[in-house]
Design an enzyme around this catalytic site. Structure first.
Site, mmCIF file in Angstrom:
data_model
loop_
_atom_site.group_PDB
_atom_site.id
_atom_site.type_symbol
_atom_site.label_atom_id
_atom_site.label_comp_id
_atom_site.label_asym_id
_atom_site.label_seq_id
_atom_site.Cartn_x
_atom_site.Cartn_y
_atom_site.Cartn_z
ATOM 1 N N HIS A 48 0.800 -1.221 0.000
ATOM 2 C CA HIS A 48 0.000 0.000 0.000
ATOM 3 C C HIS A 48 0.838 1.279 0.000
ATOM 4 O O HIS A 48 0.323 2.348 0.330
ATOM 5 C CB HIS A 48 -0.930 0.018 1.209
ATOM 6 C CG HIS A 48 -2.015 -1.012 1.146
ATOM 7 N ND1 HIS A 48 -2.944 -1.058 0.142
ATOM 8 C CD2 HIS A 48 -2.304 -2.053 1.971
ATOM 9 C CE1 HIS A 48 -3.778 -2.061 0.336
ATOM 10 N NE2 HIS A 48 -3.402 -2.693 1.436
ATOM 11 N N ARG A 73 6.511 -6.361 3.210
ATOM 12 C CA ARG A 73 5.216 -6.879 2.756
ATOM 13 C C ARG A 73 5.181 -6.750 1.239
ATOM 14 O O ARG A 73 5.257 -5.653 0.703
ATOM 15 C CB ARG A 73 4.043 -6.127 3.376
ATOM 16 C CG ARG A 73 2.703 -6.621 2.802
ATOM 17 C CD ARG A 73 1.520 -6.350 3.689
ATOM 18 N NE ARG A 73 1.137 -4.953 3.736
ATOM 19 C CZ ARG A 73 -0.004 -4.519 4.300
ATOM 20 N NH1 ARG A 73 -0.836 -5.389 4.862
ATOM 21 N NH2 ARG A 73 -0.279 -3.234 4.334
ATOM 22 N N ASP A 87 15.848 -11.753 -3.042
ATOM 23 C CA ASP A 87 17.181 -11.491 -3.587
ATOM 24 C C ASP A 87 17.676 -10.097 -3.223
ATOM 25 O O ASP A 87 18.887 -9.848 -3.175
ATOM 26 C CB ASP A 87 17.192 -11.678 -5.105
ATOM 27 C CG ASP A 87 17.254 -13.142 -5.512
ATOM 28 O OD1 ASP A 87 17.446 -14.004 -4.616
ATOM 29 O OD2 ASP A 87 17.105 -13.440 -6.710
ATOM 30 N N GLU A 152 -7.105 -12.282 5.982
ATOM 31 C CA GLU A 152 -7.901 -11.063 6.053
ATOM 32 C C GLU A 152 -9.235 -11.160 5.311
ATOM 33 O O GLU A 152 -9.767 -10.141 4.862
ATOM 34 C CB GLU A 152 -7.081 -9.874 5.529
ATOM 35 C CG GLU A 152 -6.318 -10.142 4.251
ATOM 36 C CD GLU A 152 -5.309 -9.049 3.928
ATOM 37 O OE1 GLU A 152 -5.467 -7.909 4.387
ATOM 38 O OE2 GLU A 152 -4.345 -9.346 3.194
ATOM 39 N N ASP A 178 -9.278 -5.288 6.143
ATOM 40 C CA ASP A 178 -9.860 -6.072 5.058
ATOM 41 C C ASP A 178 -10.841 -7.116 5.580
ATOM 42 O O ASP A 178 -11.861 -7.389 4.940
ATOM 43 C CB ASP A 178 -8.757 -6.733 4.228
ATOM 44 C CG ASP A 178 -8.072 -5.751 3.297
ATOM 45 O OD1 ASP A 178 -8.702 -5.345 2.318
ATOM 46 O OD2 ASP A 178 -6.919 -5.378 3.564
#
Length: 259
Positions: A48, A73, A87, A152, A178
């Site tokens: 987000h 996230r 990576d 969620e 959510d």
């Protein structure tokens, strides 16, 4: 030299409370402020916030100055996204919108090298292994991954035993915003039905022997979530805290000036 020990993974496995902060501003300066504040972990919110891979890498470098566990996230639970972020040097990942045990298994496989998983063998040219300077990185890289899956939706709560029971998952994080929306209570994560679903999910996560996670913005609720069994606790976002501090400053100034 091997892959570094993941302090967050081992703390969660030991049942230790770990509190942390979200990063949503995509600012290196904000990351420095939060990184040095003393939180146990700091999360780079690639879902987000305006983070591309280069900015995520910069955030990881910035947070590397401090004794704090960085988490990324990812925007979506896809193998190619996870491969790229790992990576870059992320050892701890939060994957949103995991609704089933099958998806949980896919995410575990995406974070492990073969034969345990399907992570691509690119460490020799990746920051995760210092571009090949960590010669023994592959020996224990799988063992030091901390995988946090986000439940969620109502479907995720229904499948919480399968998700939490998946080998290789370290923590299941309940996304209150959510979840409340999916349950028909958008904008009201404190609704009794939502709180009941959260308490049920946390109890099942703990029964599976995994850490349970949650995000809230009111410190007065922290004791409640600790009693519930949450040990991975997000207590805010630097963007929201900045907005609140600015509003408080402006309101206090207006009051002092009788405006």
């Amino acid at each position: 030299m091997k892959a570094p020990q993941n302090k967050l993974k081992h703390a969660l496995a030991a049942g230790q409370m770990q509190i942390g902060m979200w990063l949503n501003l995509a600012s290196a300066s904000a990351a420095e402020l939060v990184g040095g504040a003393g939180y146990d972990w700091v999360l780079v919110d690639g879902e987000h916030a305006p983070f591309d891979p280069s900015r995520i890498q910069d955030q990881l470098r910035t947070l590397g100055q401090f004794d704090v566990s960085p988490i990324v996230r990812v925007p979506v639970g896809e193998e190619w996204v996870i491969k790229q972020v790992m990576d870059l040097g992320a050892q701890s990942l939060l994957v949103p919108m995991v609704d089933t045990g099958a998806h949980a298994q896919q995410m575990v496989a995406a974070t492990r090298y073969a034969p345990e998983g399907r992570r691509g063998m690119g460490a020799g040219a990746a920051r995760a292994a210092r571009f090949g300077q960590v010669g023994d990185y592959l020996e224990n890289a799988n063992d030091e991954i901390c995988l946090i899956l986000q439940a969620e939706t109502r479907l995720a709560v229904e499948n919480i035993d399968e998700i939490a029971g998946t080998e290789g998952v370290d923590c299941v994080f309940i996304g209150p915003a959510d979840l409340s929306a999916d349950m028909g209570h958008r904008g009201d994560p404190g609704h009794p039905e939502v709180k009941e679903a959260i308490a049920h999910a946390v109890s099942r996560i703990r029964a599976a022997g995994k850490a349970a996670g949650f995000l809230h913005f009111d410190p007065s609720d922290s004791a409640y979530y600790k009693e519930l069994g949450v040990t991975f606790l997000g207590v805010g976002s630097e963007a929201v805290l900045l907005r609140m501090a600015l509003e408080n400053n402006l309101n206090a100034s207006r009051q002092a000036l009788n405006l």
